[in-house]
Motif scaffolding. Structure first.
Motif, PDB file in Angstrom:
ATOM      1  N   THR A   1       0.837  -1.201   0.000  1.00  0.00           N
ATOM      2  CA  THR A   1       0.000   0.000   0.000  1.00  0.00           C
ATOM      3  C   THR A   1       0.868   1.245   0.000  1.00  0.00           C
ATOM      4  N   THR A   2       1.948   1.236   0.739  1.00  0.00           N
ATOM      5  CA  THR A   2       2.862   2.373   0.771  1.00  0.00           C
ATOM      6  C   THR A   2       3.490   2.576  -0.607  1.00  0.00           C
ATOM      7  N   ALA A   3       3.877   1.499  -1.249  1.00  0.00           N
ATOM      8  CA  ALA A   3       4.466   1.605  -2.583  1.00  0.00           C
ATOM      9  C   ALA A   3       3.451   2.156  -3.578  1.00  0.00           C
ATOM     10  N   GLU A   4       2.199   1.711  -3.473  1.00  0.00           N
ATOM     11  CA  GLU A   4       1.159   2.225  -4.375  1.00  0.00           C
ATOM     12  C   GLU A   4       0.909   3.702  -4.135  1.00  0.00           C
TER      13      GLU A   4
ATOM     14  N   GLU B   1       1.540   9.279  -5.863  1.00  0.00           N
ATOM     15  CA  GLU B   1       2.041  10.623  -5.572  1.00  0.00           C
ATOM     16  C   GLU B   1       2.978  11.097  -6.673  1.00  0.00           C
ATOM     17  N   ARG B   2       3.845  10.199  -7.181  1.00  0.00           N
ATOM     18  CA  ARG B   2       4.744  10.573  -8.283  1.00  0.00           C
ATOM     19  C   ARG B   2       3.956  10.928  -9.539  1.00  0.00           C
ATOM     20  N   ARG B   3       2.904  10.165  -9.800  1.00  0.00           N
ATOM     21  CA  ARG B   3       2.080  10.456 -10.977  1.00  0.00           C
ATOM     22  C   ARG B   3       1.391  11.801 -10.838  1.00  0.00           C
TER      23      ARG B   3
ATOM     24  N   GLY C   1      -9.279   1.599  -3.907  1.00  0.00           N
ATOM     25  CA  GLY C   1      -9.425   1.328  -5.327  1.00  0.00           C
ATOM     26  C   GLY C   1      -8.190   0.694  -5.916  1.00  0.00           C
ATOM     27  N   GLY C   2      -7.043   0.958  -5.355  1.00  0.00           N
ATOM     28  CA  GLY C   2      -5.807   0.330  -5.796  1.00  0.00           C
ATOM     29  C   GLY C   2      -5.279   0.921  -7.087  1.00  0.00           C
ATOM     30  N   GLU C   3      -4.456   0.153  -7.747  1.00  0.00           N
ATOM     31  CA  GLU C   3      -3.733   0.592  -8.941  1.00  0.00           C
ATOM     32  C   GLU C   3      -4.649   0.764 -10.144  1.00  0.00           C
ATOM     33  N   ALA C   4      -5.725   0.010 -10.240  1.00  0.00           N
ATOM     34  CA  ALA C   4      -6.607   0.078 -11.409  1.00  0.00           C
ATOM     35  C   ALA C   4      -7.248   1.454 -11.534  1.00  0.00           C
ATOM     36  N   ASP C   5      -7.630   2.074 -10.427  1.00  0.00           N
ATOM     37  CA  ASP C   5      -8.210   3.417 -10.492  1.00  0.00           C
ATOM     38  C   ASP C   5      -7.182   4.420 -10.988  1.00  0.00           C
TER      39      ASP C   5
END
Length: 133
Positions: free
Chosen positions: A4-7, A12-14, A30-34
């Protein structure tokens, strides 16, 4: 928890790279897909190409397409001439006919290469001039 921290760090970088994402990004379950859908939506709103660049890219693409088309026409014609040469060579009965067949083929090949090559260069020059103006 580390995932979760990595996501969150990726998100944040994006958002720093594409500011419009900061408004639409939600750091939830929502995770990475959102994030992927949001990135695509933000990227579609941002135009990275300027009209001058697009014209230049299109002109370059057209120039390469024309050169490739002319080159392939020359290659096809040369292959046809080679097939005819081999047929004529196979039909030759005397050494003088063989020699004449080789000389004729060499003369025809050089002549065609120079004439078609100069046509290709003229076409490229004309395409380049029209792309520049």
């Amino acid at each position: 928890m580390p995932a979760t921290t990595a996501e969150d760090e990726k998100r944040e970088r994006r958002t720093r790279a594409v500011p419009e994402l900061a408004q639409t990004s939600t750091p939830g379950a929502g995770g990475e897909a959102d994030g992927v859908g949001e990135t695509a939506a933000a990227a579609s709103r941002i135009s990275f190409t300027f009209p001058e660049w697009q014209k230049s890219i299109e002109a370059t693409t057209n120039l390469f397409a024309a050169a490739l088309r002319d080159g392939l026409k020359l290659a096809a014609s040369s292959l046809h001439d080679q097939a005819t040469f081999l047929k004529t060579l196979a039909d030759s009965k005397t050494p003088s006919e063989l020699l004449k067949c080789h000389v004729d083929f060499a003369e025809q090949s050089w002549s065609k290469s120079f004439s078609e090559g100069s046509k290709m260069l003229d076409h490229l020059k004309h395409s380049h001039r029209s792309a520049v103006s």
